[in-house]
Scaffold this active site. Structure first.
Site, PDB file in Angstrom:
ATOM      1  N   ARG A 134     -10.609   9.914   1.887  1.00 18.28           N
ATOM      2  CA  ARG A 134     -10.415  10.544   3.206  1.00 18.28           C
ATOM      3  C   ARG A 134     -11.493  11.568   3.467  1.00 18.28           C
ATOM      4  O   ARG A 134     -11.905  11.775   4.606  1.00 18.28           O
ATOM      5  CB  ARG A 134      -9.013  11.126   3.302  1.00 18.28           C
ATOM      6  CG  ARG A 134      -7.991   9.998   3.326  1.00 18.28           C
ATOM      7  CD  ARG A 134      -6.570  10.479   3.433  1.00 18.28           C
ATOM      8  NE  ARG A 134      -5.667   9.343   3.280  1.00 18.28           N
ATOM      9  CZ  ARG A 134      -4.360   9.454   3.156  1.00 18.28           C
ATOM     10  NH1 ARG A 134      -3.791  10.652   3.176  1.00 18.28           N
ATOM     11  NH2 ARG A 134      -3.614   8.369   3.024  1.00 18.28           N
TER      12      ARG A 134
ATOM     13  N   LYS B  18      -2.151  -1.492  -3.914  1.00 17.50           N
ATOM     14  CA  LYS B  18      -3.026  -0.325  -3.846  1.00 17.50           C
ATOM     15  C   LYS B  18      -2.195   0.939  -3.853  1.00 17.50           C
ATOM     16  O   LYS B  18      -1.213   0.991  -3.112  1.00 17.50           O
ATOM     17  CB  LYS B  18      -3.839  -0.438  -2.557  1.00 17.50           C
ATOM     18  CG  LYS B  18      -4.645   0.782  -2.220  1.00 17.50           C
ATOM     19  CD  LYS B  18      -5.382   0.572  -0.945  1.00 17.50           C
ATOM     20  CE  LYS B  18      -5.979   1.900  -0.542  1.00 17.50           C
ATOM     21  NZ  LYS B  18      -6.358   1.919   0.835  1.00 17.50           N
TER      22      LYS B  18
ATOM     23  N   LYS C  62       0.841  -1.186   0.000  1.00 16.25           N
ATOM     24  CA  LYS C  62       0.000   0.000   0.000  1.00 16.25           C
ATOM     25  C   LYS C  62       0.878   1.238   0.000  1.00 16.25           C
ATOM     26  O   LYS C  62       1.641   1.467   0.933  1.00 16.25           O
ATOM     27  CB  LYS C  62      -0.903  -0.019   1.227  1.00 16.25           C
ATOM     28  CG  LYS C  62      -1.801   1.197   1.321  1.00 16.25           C
ATOM     29  CD  LYS C  62      -2.804   1.028   2.429  1.00 16.25           C
ATOM     30  CE  LYS C  62      -3.614   2.296   2.616  1.00 16.25           C
ATOM     31  NZ  LYS C  62      -4.563   2.136   3.719  1.00 16.25           N
TER      32      LYS C  62
HETATM   33  C1  PBG Z   1      -7.767   2.840   5.450  1.00 12.60           C
HETATM   34  C2  PBG Z   1      -7.980   2.832   3.998  1.00 12.60           C
HETATM   35  C3  PBG Z   1      -7.787   3.881   3.072  1.00 12.60           C
HETATM   36  C4  PBG Z   1      -8.253   3.410   1.853  1.00 12.60           C
HETATM   37  C5  PBG Z   1      -8.677   2.102   2.056  1.00 12.60           C
HETATM   38  N1  PBG Z   1      -8.478   1.764   3.382  1.00 12.60           N
HETATM   39  C6  PBG Z   1      -7.316   5.269   3.251  1.00 12.60           C
HETATM   40  C7  PBG Z   1      -5.941   5.628   3.557  1.00 12.60           C
HETATM   41  O1  PBG Z   1      -5.034   4.820   3.688  1.00 12.60           O
HETATM   42  O2  PBG Z   1      -5.776   6.828   3.717  1.00 12.60           O
HETATM   43  C8  PBG Z   1      -8.297   4.207   0.584  1.00 12.60           C
HETATM   44  C9  PBG Z   1      -9.257   3.727  -0.426  1.00 12.60           C
HETATM   45  C10 PBG Z   1      -9.561   4.680  -1.517  1.00 12.60           C
HETATM   46  O3  PBG Z   1      -8.918   5.728  -1.727  1.00 12.60           O
HETATM   47  O4  PBG Z   1     -10.514   4.352  -2.228  1.00 12.60           O
HETATM   48  N2  PBG Z   1      -6.464   2.879   5.879  1.00 12.60           N
END
Ligand code: PBG
Length: 323
Positions: A204, A247, A194
């Site tokens: 967010r 991701k 990630k």
């Molecule tokens: C939680 C999480 C996030 C996303 C999925 N799980 C946000 C982040 O890491 O800030 C982002 C998903 C998206 O942008 O669609 N940690």
């Protein structure tokens, strides 16, 4: 002079194009995310994600019912609690928003594949994915809370947990906690790779989870690094992940391809909020065709090597039979 050995495939034939297509996107390989909020009769449009709403449990059941009629079989749940605190208590509360959403969904639709996002950032007042001490996120003390969160989702009846926090060692700890509680057969879909990404902006906004200070670079990956992605992926495999995830997807197709060839585990890619909103906004402005843009993006993610994709386009793909 034209080579006599040129390929004679006739690309003007739709049938030949279909027969020779190397990648065939399949809507059965898509997972639809939902944002669940407390309250009754709630449906709030998310300004940054046209077409996606924050819904209360009653409306979630209605949305999922019609989505299932359109062919959606797998869902990913994000909870947004009424109140946040510095240790993210809502994430592991037995009667928390996700826990109740899971049990309602599984009661109504036992055949639905319900995956839960395991993270603290939607539940912490500071918006970070772990406990903060001395101004930084403390990895090890956070692990215990992630274990509790995953267990509470399992007890509520989810089919798979998806830790997205990026703390080191959490997959192994969650695996042990699940096994010790009788959930030996509950799979872990790990957000193994990630990146710290600007493409999470709309999410967010949707989850109210923007960090209140600093950023997530201490625990999410640097977009300049690819070898590190393989290390993260292989560590999670060692710790017992059942499915690995990369991701975001679109700016990381090379990473998807590299992880694909480095492991035999099934691979998921997250077509994140910013990737979705770019398409929606281009289409709304008349700068592109929404279906063509979304199908091309999703196909490229499959082509890079993803077995499955989490995408906010899932509902449109299924309802409008884009593929
Ligand atoms: C939680 C999480 C996030 C996303 C999925 N799980 C946000 C982040 O890491 O800030 C982002 C998903 C998206 O942008 O669609 N940690």
């Amino acid at each position: 002079m034209e080579s006599p050995w040129r390929p004679r495939r006739n690309r003007s034939s739709r049938i030949i194009r279909d027969l020779t297509a190397e990648t065939v996107p399949d809507r059965k390989k898509l997972i639809m995310p939902y944002f669940v909020v407390e309250g009754r009769d709630k449906r709030e449009q998310i300004a940054s994600m046209p077409g996606i709403d924050r819904v209360c449990i009653d409306n979630l059941l209605k949305d999922v019912e019609s989505d299932m009629k359109a062919g959606i079989e797998s869902v990913l749940l994000f909870g947004i609690p009424a109140e946040k605190d510095d240790v993210g208590s809502g994430a592991y509360a037995e009667d928390g928003i996700v826990q109740r959403a899971v049990s309602s969904l599984k009661r109504e639709f036992p055949e639905l594949m319900v995956i839960t996002d395991v993270c603290l950032c939607e539940y912490t007042s500071h918006g970070h994915c772990g406990i903060v001490s001395n101004g930084t996120v403390a990895n090890d003390p956070t692990l215990e809370l992630l274990e509790k969160t995953a267990l509470s989702h399992a007890r509520a009846g989810c089919d798979m947990v998806a830790p997205s926090d990026m703390m080191d060692g959490r997959v192994g700890r969650i695996r042990q906690a699940l096994d010790a509680d009788g959930f030996e057969n509950l799979p872990i879909l790990s957000y193994a790779v990630k990146y710290s990404s600007a493409f999470y902006g709309p999410f967010r906004d949707a989850a109210g989870s923007a960090p209140q200070f600093g950023d997530r670079r201490a625990y999410q990956m640097d977009c300049r690094n690819a070898r590190e992605a393989l290390r993260e992926a292989l560590l999670d495999e060692e710790e017992g992940a059942d499915i690995l995830m990369v991701k975001p997807a679109l700016a990381y197709l090379d990473i998807i391809a590299a992880v694909r060839s480095a492991t035999d585990l099934p691979l998921c890619a997250y077509n994140v909020s910013g990737e979705y909103s770019m398409v929606k906004i281009m289409a709304a402005q008349g700068f592109g065709n929404e279906r063509a843009l979304a199908v091309e993006i999703l196909t490229s993610i499959f082509r890079a090597g993803a077995d499955m994709i989490i995408s906010y386009h899932t509902r449109d793909v299924c309802r409008e039979q884009w593929f």
